[in-house]
Enzyme design. Structure first.
Site, short mmCIF file in Angstrom:
data_model
loop_
_atom_site.label_atom_id
_atom_site.label_comp_id
_atom_site.label_asym_id
_atom_site.label_seq_id
_atom_site.Cartn_x
_atom_site.Cartn_y
_atom_site.Cartn_z
N GLU A 65 2.36 -37.44 8.11
CA GLU A 65 3.36 -36.39 8.31
C GLU A 65 4.78 -36.87 8.04
OE1 GLU A 65 0.87 -37.08 10.33
OE2 GLU A 65 -0.30 -35.24 10.57
N HIS A 93 -1.71 -30.47 22.04
CA HIS A 93 -1.75 -29.52 20.93
C HIS A 93 -1.24 -28.13 21.28
CE1 HIS A 93 -4.32 -32.65 19.25
NE2 HIS A 93 -4.21 -32.07 18.09
#
Ligand SMILES: Cc1ncc(C[n+]2csc(CCOP(=O)(O)OP(=O)(O)O)c2C)c(N)n1
Ligand SMILES: Cc1ncc(C[n+]2csc(CCOP(=O)(O)OP(=O)(O)O)c2C)c(N)n1
Ligand SMILES: [Mg+2]
Ligand SMILES: [Mg+2]
Lengths: 345, 323, 345, 323
Positions: B59, B128
């Site tokens: 990322e 998450h």
């Protein structure tokens, strides 16, 4: 690139290289002077000692290529040909600096010459260069994106990610590692700049990802470095994918501490041909490793330039630098209200 | 106008952007996840295969790559998937891309679009279920979009991909299936224009993303009790349409902010502070925040539900406010 | 570890291994069943197909060692001996789950057995394990910190940083790579789990940093895997520094999509000795690669366990699993108000 | 009580922590930088050489390492140097360490101390002038300290290194040289207790870190005009001492918040929102925020100065408020 089978340099290349290296050196000597006169605010990092490798890479590039550097980027920017007055102005935080005094020393930028904005966050600029390579590849143009970074960037994980992606997509990125680690003093020894990795042979990183490597070792001749840099750039430009080019240099001892010190005075070309002997604490480095003096010796030996030509060139460069510094000193600071400009386009 | 799902509208926007601008490309091609909506992307893959790069799980590199490519005129759409994966590329997202324009004295721009699904998605557990928008709002130079309807998601995306500035574009897993009318073809919904999703005179409820849906549900319930809530959706945080928000509070005199970020320094904090500062004289009662409390989101449904703002909590707060 | 010169296994090791692997498998088959019955909320990832390598490493550990896993951690936790009922309860989000229903499938944790909380952020758990190694090293104890992670973690830069530091400080970290990449389907082919790196030989990464590597290849015998895992753990425990242990497995085709499917039904030990033939879409994998069936064949051939012993053990495990699942189903959900607990200690 | 600099007090605190607790260790041993204060660390290096690790430039790994070590009972002090380098390890700092205790159902803790210098340090330019505390405040489970005085920096540090929770501890380059009285030996300044740094009846100025110094300067000027400002320093953001803050506003009826984060979703937003929500009836006039505007910090002094809150701006705001 330690082979000696490189084609001999031609005079115009030698002339360009000599001028580029002298500009880099004289610019930095003046920067230190300005800093010591308290004219430069904030942090700065000098390029002294790294002129050979950087110049070789810059010489191999075309005007259409993209460049990024890191916190130690003065040499790359002035070596690329950015206006010296506007470069000094930037260091002094003046309104007519390269970025109007917004970026300062660690964010030198000159888009007209292909110089994109540089990140001073270790590893970040390498990822920005990946993007430049992505853009070039998508455009189909035969350009190269070069990023200069120091050995400490190889301690950041993002650098490994970038190599993997560049290799995977065969992006035209030239990773130019400024390895100034030879002779550097580590943090735990009271210094600052030595790299801190179990890995000593940095080219093993790109090799891991199948990225082509080229080494320009500190002891190599300039002719050999120029040949190596051209090989790297040409490979990349031809669409073969990324190249990792290690630009090795012997650490300039003046920058072992956070605030640089010129304990041996400014460079004197006469030392290249024994007219004067280096004195002071860093004399050994000057005698054996100063890339500018080595350049002078090499060019004279090869009959590419004479002492007088070098001295004349140096005088010209010194004058330009002096004049540029004065321009910066005389330039106005930015208007306070301009602080608010350019947040959004 | 066609009726379609939020997910379909998002994909439609991406398709239109790719079709109308050569410079648009996609990095990581599953913005609507790997679940039931995945197949919506098939036509994008079919027609623009060579403009989609499904990258390694890197990322940070990808985030920097987007900014770098944008500096050279590209329009990359960087899908970070679950938006909290942006934390892995945080330095590039908040300290590189948004600074490019200013640091370069206006000479360069880095109009990358970062994308991700935010919020409490249902049993995602602590790691998450995050919402990075409050943190992102403290990064000057970065645009932030939080579309709450199918029409908005398409229009705002098309605007973002034409804007000259970097954007973080956030959707919500629980919005993907909601349906609504969406115009065909190319259209842009400008950033910085709040929308009154429901008019009302008694209280202003400001909400973004999924919380707009929650606020509208609450407003329905309240309407049955004779309370007319006005639901205002800023749609983008940067730029931020203070005017529309203040005008609403001026009309209603009361403010409830509903937000899915944790309380402290969440999006509701900024909205409440802005109204308190600039709309103080309009307020007939204290502003009220309804947010996730400052607790990590647990996995199990009853303890997750306990922490998430919902219509019942909004209704209760409004009733309390009007008592 | 493909050499065949490993010492023969003893019966008690075989017994332990067989039980561990059967527990892992039966637990996961039941998990899939519970999920399909809509009793498990959220995402989960099955450990089917990876039992051999994981069991070998777990068998080599002592009770004092620390463990961390990632999103695909059920096998590691139940293989370590965590209560099956509380493990299922966790998957079902029940109050008496391992973490009271707070963590769920991707954050299994059992500190009593040395299992620290697992991060489901790729690479993060590896850095947490670095810290566990740091703590152990500082304490001077002869313990090991093991971290299980998937091949995609090798795409994250942090993993490279961790290896460098672990090597530099000689930390007792066992990097257990669950390489389930053989036969996996990549994203661009419509799958999900295949790794995406130009690097195909993953042990080259630790080698770069001088970290010792041990490979347990998919085709290796269990005896060889056990020997390899012991070598790795012993090396680490002796204070020699980190080890990278690649646990290779042939991707279970049932997990090629995000939501697993058991197209060939639950495992039947009879298939190990030809009593029944695998049918259905994944029959090839079952026949050639199922590590549990391979274990059965190997143990029988070596005279370590008989068919009947295996069948009896399997029945016992199945009953325990069934009973544990029922315990979880019957267990209460957490009280809503308990959501607020344990934010700060 | 000895008079000493903020930097010396910080180092003193570190020394005491190391001397009194075997489990304390340092990762990256130059918390007061490489400038004039560097030598203060010499005695720490001399006496605790084997408990200092100067790591590679690998902030993400180091951040995770700290959390992992803390799970096993270690008390690591993780120096990230310029605090915005935390962005490189953001995922570990906001999405790992603070979740450990909750996700493990209270069985584990991760009491790591992350440390860094925040704020506009003078010609640091956009990338090195940031303040991560507002973003951090939106991460539940993380304690945040912002000491503004020599006494506080030592006492809060000692508290942090004994707390059972993870902490982000932020100092400011411009505070390092300020002097003040500091008690010798071991003492702890508890988190969650605001301090009234100056009593006053006319207006409450809430500030943290360097802005406390700015607020106190402003208060001096205002005192000459007959305006008595009360300066309140929360000292820690998490835990947050709402009570002391609200009590002050109840007494003065007016609120100015001074903060060095960018405006939107900055620390001032949360403080303002909290007071607006819970102290609405105390407020005689709108709350006022004085913050960095939402502009990246430029390098050059006049344009940097323009953006930073200073005493003159605070004085002007208070005058305006009391007009
Ligand atoms: C992510 C990050 N961490 C730390 C720093 C602070 N920093 C600036 S320069 C530097 C050392 C750089 O060494 P090297 O890359 O070898 O470059 P050199 O200065 O030798 O040219 C460090 C640690 C930073 N800028 N970014
Ligand atoms: C930083 C980060 N990026 C992306 C993800 C989403 N994600 C979860 S599992 C996974 C694939 C993991 O593959 P691998 O590591 O090989 O493990 P496997 O599932 O094969 O066991 C991804 C991309 C994540 N959890 N964290
Ligand atoms: Mg270096
Ligand atoms: Mg895998």
């Amino acid at each position: 690139m330690s082979s000696n089978s490189n084609p001999p340099l031609d005079k115009s290349t030698a002339q360009r290289m000599a001028e580029r290296m002298l500009v880099m050196r004289r610019f930095e000597e003046k920067t230190l002077d300005l800093f010591q006169r308290k004219l430069i605010p904030g942090m700065y990092h000098l390029y002294i000692g790294q002129e050979a490798g950087g110049s070789a890479v810059l010489d191999a590039l075309g005007s259409e290529d993209s460049l990024l550097t890191n916190h130690r980027g003065h040499g790359h920017v002035v070596g690329r040909g950015s206006d010296l007055g506007r470069s000094f102005s930037e260091l002094l935080g003046k309104a007519n600096g390269l970025t109007g005094g917004r970026g300062g020393s660690v964010h030198m930028c000159d888009p007209e010459r292909g110089f994109l904005i540089s990140s001073a966050i270790l590893g970040s600029n390498i990822s920005l260069a990946l993007g430049a390579g992505y853009a070039i590849k998508r455009s189909g143009e035969k350009k190269v994106a070069v990023v200069f970074f120091g050995d400490a960037s190889l301690e950041e994980g993002i650098t490994f990610e970038v190599m993997n992606i560049a290799a995977m997509r065969k992006l035209p990125v030239l990773f130019a590692l400024e390895n100034n680690n030879l002779g550097a003093i580590a943090l735990h020894e009271g210094g600052y700049s030595a790299s801190n990795s179990v890995l000593k042979q940095f080219t093993r990183i790109p090799e891991l990802f199948g990225v082509k490597t080229v080494q320009l070792l500190a002891g190599d001749t300039l002719a050999s470095k120029i040949a190596g840099a051209r090989e790297a750039v040409d490979y990349c430009r031809a669409g073969n994918g990324p190249v990792f080019c290690e630009l090795q240099s012997v650490h300039w001892p003046g920058s072992n501490m956070v605030f640089a010190q010129m304990l041996t005075g400014v460079m004197d070309l006469g030392m290249a041909w024994g007219e004067r002997e280096p004195q002071g604490e860093h004399a050994g480095w000057v005698r054996d490793h100063d890339p500018v003096l080595r350049m002078a010796r090499e060019f004279i030996a090869a009959g590419l330039m004479s002492r007088d030509e070098l001295l004349a060139l140096d005088r010209k460069v010194c004058e330009e630098v002096e004049c540029a510094a004065q321009f910066a000193i005389d330039s106005p600071l930015p208007e306070p209200q301009s602080a608010y400009h350019h947040v959004f386009a | 106008m066609k009726q379609m799902s939020y997910a379909a509208a998002l994909v439609d926007g991406l398709y239109e952007a790719l079709a109308s601008d050569e410079k648009v490309s996609i990095v990581s091609g599953h913005p609507v996840g790997f679940g039931p909506h995945r197949a919506l992307m098939d036509r994008v893959y079919d027609d623009f295969h060579d403009r989609i790069f499904d990258p390694p799980n890197s990322e940070a590199a990808i985030a920097g790559m987007g900014a770098g490519a944008a500096m050279l005129g590209e329009r990359p759409f960087i899908n970070l998937s679950t938006s909290i994966f942006s934390y892995v590329g945080w330095s590039q997202i908040v300290n590189d891309a948004p600074n490019v324009h200013h640091m370069s004295d206006g000479m360069l721009t880095a109009p990358v679009v970062y994308y991700g699904l935010h919020g409490v998605r249902g049993n995602g557990a602590a790691q998450h279920s995050g919402s990075p928008q409050a943190m992102l709002w403290n990064a000057p130079g970065l645009q932030i979009a939080l579309p709450s309807s199918p029409s908005d998601v398409k229009g705002l995306l098309l605007w973002a991909l034409r804007s000259r500035n970097p954007t973080f574009f956030l959707t919500h897993a629980k919005l993907l299936s909601i349906e609504g009318p969406v115009a065909e073809g190319l259209y842009e919904t400008p950033f910085g224009v709040a929308e009154i999703k429901r008019a009302g005179r008694d209280v202003t409820i400001i909400a973004t993303s999924l919380m707009v849906v929650v606020a509208l549900q609450a407003a329905e319930t309240l309407a049955k009790e004779g309370v007319e809530a006005e639901v205002v959706d800023p749609r983008t945080l940067t730029p931020f349409d203070e005017k529309t928000l203040l005008a609403s509070v001026e009309r209603t005199g009361r403010l409830v902010v509903v937000d899915e970020c944790p309380l402290r320094c969440g999006v509701a904090a900024e909205i409440t502070a802005t109204i308190a500062e600039k709309g103080f004289k309009f307020l007939k009662s204290p502003p009220v925040r309804i947010t996730r409390p400052d607790v990590p989101i647990p996995f199990s449904t009853p303890i997750e539900d306990e922490l998430v703002p919902n219509a019942a909590k909004v209704v209760a707060a409004v009733r309390e406010l009007l008592r």
